[in-house]
Design an enzyme around this catalytic site. Structure first.
Site, PDB file in Angstrom:
ATOM      1  N   THR A  93      86.724  31.985  31.250  1.00  0.00           N
ATOM      2  CA  THR A  93      85.006  31.878  29.839  1.00  0.00           C
ATOM      3  C   THR A  93      85.026  32.833  29.608  1.00  0.00           C
ATOM      4  O   THR A  93      83.867  33.119  29.870  1.00  0.00           O
ATOM      5  CB  THR A  93      84.140  30.778  29.824  1.00  0.00           C
ATOM      6  OG1 THR A  93      83.623  31.307  31.157  1.00  0.00           O
ATOM      7  CG2 THR A  93      84.392  29.627  30.118  1.00  0.00           C
ATOM      8  N   ALA A 263      70.495  48.841  47.403  1.00  0.00           N
ATOM      9  CA  ALA A 263      70.470  49.508  45.954  1.00  0.00           C
ATOM     10  C   ALA A 263      71.821  49.997  45.835  1.00  0.00           C
ATOM     11  O   ALA A 263      72.216  50.945  47.436  1.00  0.00           O
ATOM     12  CB  ALA A 263      69.378  50.734  46.255  1.00  0.00           C
ATOM     13  N   CYS A 271      82.152  38.040  36.855  1.00  0.00           N
ATOM     14  CA  CYS A 271      81.016  36.906  36.428  1.00  0.00           C
ATOM     15  C   CYS A 271      79.758  37.608  36.384  1.00  0.00           C
ATOM     16  O   CYS A 271      79.168  36.675  34.852  1.00  0.00           O
ATOM     17  CB  CYS A 271      81.007  35.511  37.963  1.00  0.00           C
ATOM     18  SG  CYS A 271      82.372  34.703  38.047  1.00  0.00           S
TER      19      CYS A 271
END
Length: 447
Positions: A93, A263, A271
């Site tokens: 998708t 970080a 995704c």
């Protein structure tokens, strides 16, 4: 009689799910519409790099010597419909071109192709990440178009695979979520997942909308946590603070936790970025867009990290243009233990520097072929040492174990200048400094 399982779509999710279902003892039939994929899988070869998957596949694919023969592949929808009791839909998708919204065409096509072949009781189980409300629509379509009518039921069972850990996450999931509308659907899915449930995996039963929201909510939370620490890195650079020590300190709070507080140049892959954008788009369609406006800033912080790494590289090279400068990039995939370069921050940074005139050479342990396909104009090397040879600056952009174990002294012998920028805050700063390198990491200006 033992359940028979089909898996529609044999990409990253589908190939893993099919092999895992065979490992759990089921007869499995996988389907794809791409002949090359089917041919590869029938030979026991996986279409992507995922640790442990090829071994698992070869243990079960029919026709391979020594296999259980429980796993076969086809392109025939009629064969699929006749074979299966439970049909898992595992198609992609992606983000719609030019939009934030999710492209449902592959899911819709899969359901439309399967429905006419469901002549008896069957359960169709969606695993793809879809906009909330999709399951209601697809359930109605199945009931109307399947010869079995209301006996062709739908359930939603979102996947939570982490690339690099997909086999483990399928066989021993940290939770199993099923959106169902009947006791029969729940009973069938409890039978499918009996082994992991017996081994301790929680089994959460819910309605369609909640099941659809779980995956996008989880990804949005993770994205928020990553972008939060990256925002703190910006503040640390402005104030002289150390984001690594900051993350360590707040991570001891068990309400916050230490995971996803490193970080760096941000998240990527197939995704997180597309899922949070689709989530925002769907909220807008539902008239609830204000609930997720914070995700726009999360996305913005994430994308900004890539530009910040480019500018940090420019600073370390003297602040001028990149023309004539040789830049070594360690890492091409969006994360380690994968060959996936979709929306890779590492390749994005490499590409930006290349477009601004830098001579960029990339090395990655597993992602070289995919990187070359996506960015053919970049330079590529066969090892980290060759990538660093003659470089004026080295960028560490994917946290592969191989890179953490490099010998800084050996690399220093071939580099033009000993300057390294750690875009993942994962290298041993002191080891690199001892070898004579000028070491910088995002959010750690004193490092």
């Amino acid at each position: 009689m033992a359940l028979k399982i089909t898996v529609i779509g044999t990409g990253y999710l589908g190939a893993t799910h099919a092999a895992a279902m065979a490992e759990l003892g089921f007869e499995v039939l996988g389907l794809d519409v791409v002949p090359e994929k089917i041919d590869k899988l029938r030979r026991g070869e996986v279409p992507m790099y995922e640790p442990g998957l090829e071994e698992l596949l070869r243990r079960h694919v029919a026709g391979i010597e020594g296999s259980t023969g429980r796993l076969r592949f086809t392109m025939d929808w009629a064969e699929l419909g006749e074979f299966g009791d439970v049909h898992f839909v595992c198609v992609n998708t992606p983000q719609r071109h030019g939009e934030y919204a999710c492209d449902m065409s592959y899911v819709d096509s899969a359901i439309a192709s399967l429905a006419p072949h469901l002549k008896g009781p069957a359960l169709v189980v969606g695993k793809s990440t879809v906009p909330v409300g999709s399951a209601d629509r697809l359930a109605a379509y199945l009931a109307e178009h399947a010869p079995a009518g209301a006996d062709a039921e739908l359930a939603w069972n979102p996947e939570f695979l982490r690339e690099g850990f997909a086999v483990q996450d399928t066989l021993r999931p940290d939770r199993i979520v099923v959106g169902v509308r009947s006791e029969r659907s729940e009973k069938l899915l409890r039978e499918v997942y009996a082994t992991p449930v017996e081994e301790g995996s929680p089994f959460v039963v819910t309605d369609f909308p909640t099941a659809e929201l779980v995956k996008t909510s989880a990804n949005s939370f993770l994205a928020t946590k990553i972008s939060f620490i990256n925002a703190m890195a910006e503040l640390c650079e402005a104030t002289g603070g150390d984001v690594a020590k900051l993350a360590e300190a707040i991570g001891y709070d068990d309400r916050i936790g230490r995971k996803f507080l490193r970080a760096g140049i941000g998240f990527g892959g197939g995704c997180l970025p597309k899922d949070i954008r689709a989530f925002m788009a769907r909220a807008g369609e539902l008239g609830a867009d204000q609930a997720l406006t914070f995700l726009r800033e999360i996305d913005s912080i994430n994308m900004r990290q890539r530009g910040r790494m480019v500018e940090l590289t420019r600073q370390e090279l003297g602040g001028g243009p990149f023309l004539g400068k040789r830049v070594a990039v360690l890492g091409a995939t969006f994360k380690p233990d994968s060959d996936d370069v979709r929306d890779s921050p590492a390749l994005n940074v490499a590409g930006q520097i290349h477009l601004q005139g830098g001579q960029v050479t990339v090395y990655d342990p597993k992602g070289m072929d995919n990187a070359r396909s996506l960015f053919p104009t970049l330079g590529y090397a066969d090892s980290a040492l060759e990538a660093v040879r003659g470089a004026h600056v080295v960028l560490h952009l994917t946290e592969w174990r191989e890179f953490r174990e490099l010998d800084p002294a050996e690399l220093g012998e071939v580099a033009a200048e000993r300057v390294v920028l750690d875009g993942r805050n994962a290298l041993d700063a002191e080891a690199w400094r001892r070898a004579g390198w000028r070491f910088r990491a995002m959010g750690r200006p004193g490092a």
